[in-house]
Design a protein around this motif. Sequence first.
Motif, PDB file in Angstrom:
ATOM      1  N   LEU A  51      49.720  46.333 -23.318  1.00 23.10           N
ATOM      2  CA  LEU A  51      48.860  46.178 -22.137  1.00 23.10           C
ATOM      3  C   LEU A  51      49.668  46.346 -20.851  1.00 23.10           C
ATOM      4  O   LEU A  51      49.234  47.020 -19.919  1.00 23.10           O
ATOM      5  CB  LEU A  51      48.199  44.798 -22.134  1.00 23.10           C
ATOM      6  N   ARG A  52      50.828  45.720 -20.802  1.00 28.29           N
ATOM      7  CA  ARG A  52      51.674  45.802 -19.608  1.00 28.29           C
ATOM      8  C   ARG A  52      52.087  47.263 -19.332  1.00 28.29           C
ATOM      9  O   ARG A  52      52.162  47.683 -18.176  1.00 28.29           O
ATOM     10  CB  ARG A  52      52.907  44.915 -19.786  1.00 28.29           C
ATOM     11  N   ALA A  53      52.314  48.033 -20.379  1.00 26.37           N
ATOM     12  CA  ALA A  53      52.736  49.432 -20.234  1.00 26.37           C
ATOM     13  C   ALA A  53      51.646  50.296 -19.592  1.00 26.37           C
ATOM     14  O   ALA A  53      51.947  51.350 -19.032  1.00 26.37           O
ATOM     15  CB  ALA A  53      53.127  50.005 -21.590  1.00 26.37           C
ATOM     16  N   GLU A  54      50.396  49.858 -19.658  1.00 24.75           N
ATOM     17  CA  GLU A  54      49.297  50.613 -19.046  1.00 24.75           C
ATOM     18  C   GLU A  54      49.266  50.456 -17.523  1.00 24.75           C
ATOM     19  O   GLU A  54      48.535  51.174 -16.842  1.00 24.75           O
ATOM     20  CB  GLU A  54      47.957  50.174 -19.640  1.00 24.75           C
ATOM     21  N   ASN A  55      50.017  49.498 -16.988  1.00 23.98           N
ATOM     22  CA  ASN A  55      50.093  49.249 -15.538  1.00 23.98           C
ATOM     23  C   ASN A  55      48.721  49.045 -14.900  1.00 23.98           C
ATOM     24  O   ASN A  55      48.434  49.565 -13.828  1.00 23.98           O
ATOM     25  CB  ASN A  55      50.839  50.380 -14.828  1.00 23.98           C
ATOM     26  N   ILE A  56      47.877  48.261 -15.537  1.00 19.46           N
ATOM     27  CA  ILE A  56      46.555  47.957 -15.000  1.00 19.46           C
ATOM     28  C   ILE A  56      46.705  46.766 -14.063  1.00 19.46           C
ATOM     29  O   ILE A  56      47.181  45.704 -14.473  1.00 19.46           O
ATOM     30  CB  ILE A  56      45.561  47.610 -16.125  1.00 19.46           C
ATOM     31  N   ALA A  76      43.255  40.249 -19.377  1.00 21.46           N
ATOM     32  CA  ALA A  76      42.457  41.311 -20.012  1.00 21.46           C
ATOM     33  C   ALA A  76      40.967  40.996 -19.901  1.00 21.46           C
ATOM     34  O   ALA A  76      40.160  41.893 -19.611  1.00 21.46           O
ATOM     35  CB  ALA A  76      42.861  41.466 -21.481  1.00 21.46           C
ATOM     36  N   TYR A  77      40.602  39.747 -20.090  1.00 19.68           N
ATOM     37  CA  TYR A  77      39.197  39.363 -19.975  1.00 19.68           C
ATOM     38  C   TYR A  77      38.691  39.555 -18.546  1.00 19.68           C
ATOM     39  O   TYR A  77      37.601  40.096 -18.331  1.00 19.68           O
ATOM     40  CB  TYR A  77      38.996  37.908 -20.412  1.00 19.68           C
ATOM     41  N   VAL A  78      39.483  39.123 -17.579  1.00 19.15           N
ATOM     42  CA  VAL A  78      39.081  39.261 -16.167  1.00 19.15           C
ATOM     43  C   VAL A  78      38.942  40.741 -15.799  1.00 19.15           C
ATOM     44  O   VAL A  78      38.007  41.127 -15.094  1.00 19.15           O
ATOM     45  CB  VAL A  78      40.082  38.524 -15.249  1.00 19.15           C
ATOM     46  N   ALA A 117      35.640  47.626 -24.126  1.00 14.78           N
ATOM     47  CA  ALA A 117      35.811  47.394 -25.563  1.00 14.78           C
ATOM     48  C   ALA A 117      37.295  47.325 -25.924  1.00 14.78           C
ATOM     49  O   ALA A 117      37.707  46.468 -26.726  1.00 14.78           O
ATOM     50  CB  ALA A 117      35.119  48.489 -26.364  1.00 14.78           C
ATOM     51  N   SER A 118      38.100  48.185 -25.323  1.00 14.10           N
ATOM     52  CA  SER A 118      39.536  48.163 -25.588  1.00 14.10           C
ATOM     53  C   SER A 118      40.161  46.861 -25.097  1.00 14.10           C
ATOM     54  O   SER A 118      41.001  46.260 -25.788  1.00 14.10           O
ATOM     55  CB  SER A 118      40.226  49.346 -24.909  1.00 14.10           C
ATOM     56  N   LEU A 119      39.772  46.429 -23.925  1.00 14.13           N
ATOM     57  CA  LEU A 119      40.314  45.177 -23.398  1.00 14.13           C
ATOM     58  C   LEU A 119      39.865  43.983 -24.243  1.00 14.13           C
ATOM     59  O   LEU A 119      40.663  43.074 -24.516  1.00 14.13           O
ATOM     60  CB  LEU A 119      39.907  44.993 -21.931  1.00 14.13           C
ATOM     61  N   PHE A 120      38.616  43.991 -24.673  1.00 14.99           N
ATOM     62  CA  PHE A 120      38.141  42.888 -25.513  1.00 14.99           C
ATOM     63  C   PHE A 120      38.820  42.907 -26.884  1.00 14.99           C
ATOM     64  O   PHE A 120      39.036  41.847 -27.487  1.00 14.99           O
ATOM     65  CB  PHE A 120      36.621  42.907 -25.665  1.00 14.99           C
ATOM     66  N   THR A 121      39.175  44.084 -27.370  1.00 13.07           N
ATOM     67  CA  THR A 121      39.929  44.163 -28.621  1.00 13.07           C
ATOM     68  C   THR A 121      41.295  43.490 -28.460  1.00 13.07           C
ATOM     69  O   THR A 121      41.760  42.787 -29.356  1.00 13.07           O
ATOM     70  CB  THR A 121      40.099  45.629 -29.062  1.00 13.07           C
TER      71      THR A 121
END
Length: 164
Positions: A51-56, A76-78, A117-121
């Motif tokens: 997740l961190r590598a995606e730089n969101i 991720a939920y937020v 969906a990806s974040l909830f996964t």
Amino acid sequence: MSADVPATADTVEPPQKKVGFVKVAGILGILGGIALIVVGVVIWAMVSTQLRAENITIPDDAMAFQGQTVAGPFTAYVQADIIQHHALESSGGKTYAELDREDPVRATMMNASFLRASLFTSVVSFGVAAFAIGVGILAILFGAALARLASVPVIVRRSSVTRS
């Protein structure tokens, strides 16, 4: 044991051979618990790293964690929540399924659904990792209890009634 000990005295006898199974089960419980904790920590770290590598970065209008990088279950939920909020704003409050097939906003809603969906996964993955860690801790506790029970001497009460 000497002959002058009364028949009603408590005596300590060594554990029977069947206790070996209890001790082995305890040791296996401890080892399984350690394995579950290690796997849970590895999964947590792996998902967090990905997740961190995606730089969101969470936008300023999110409900919490504004400006932070998505790297954990709460961020991720937020982020998933604010994606839905922005997508519904762009569609006039309609979901992907409610839009006409020819509506150009439908592609935006589809992408938003995929991102959410990806974040909830990832949120579910964090939950499974936490569950594995929790079960691992319980397995260690139960295993240690079993191992300890297997090494405690058995106290036998002898009745004062003699058998004939």
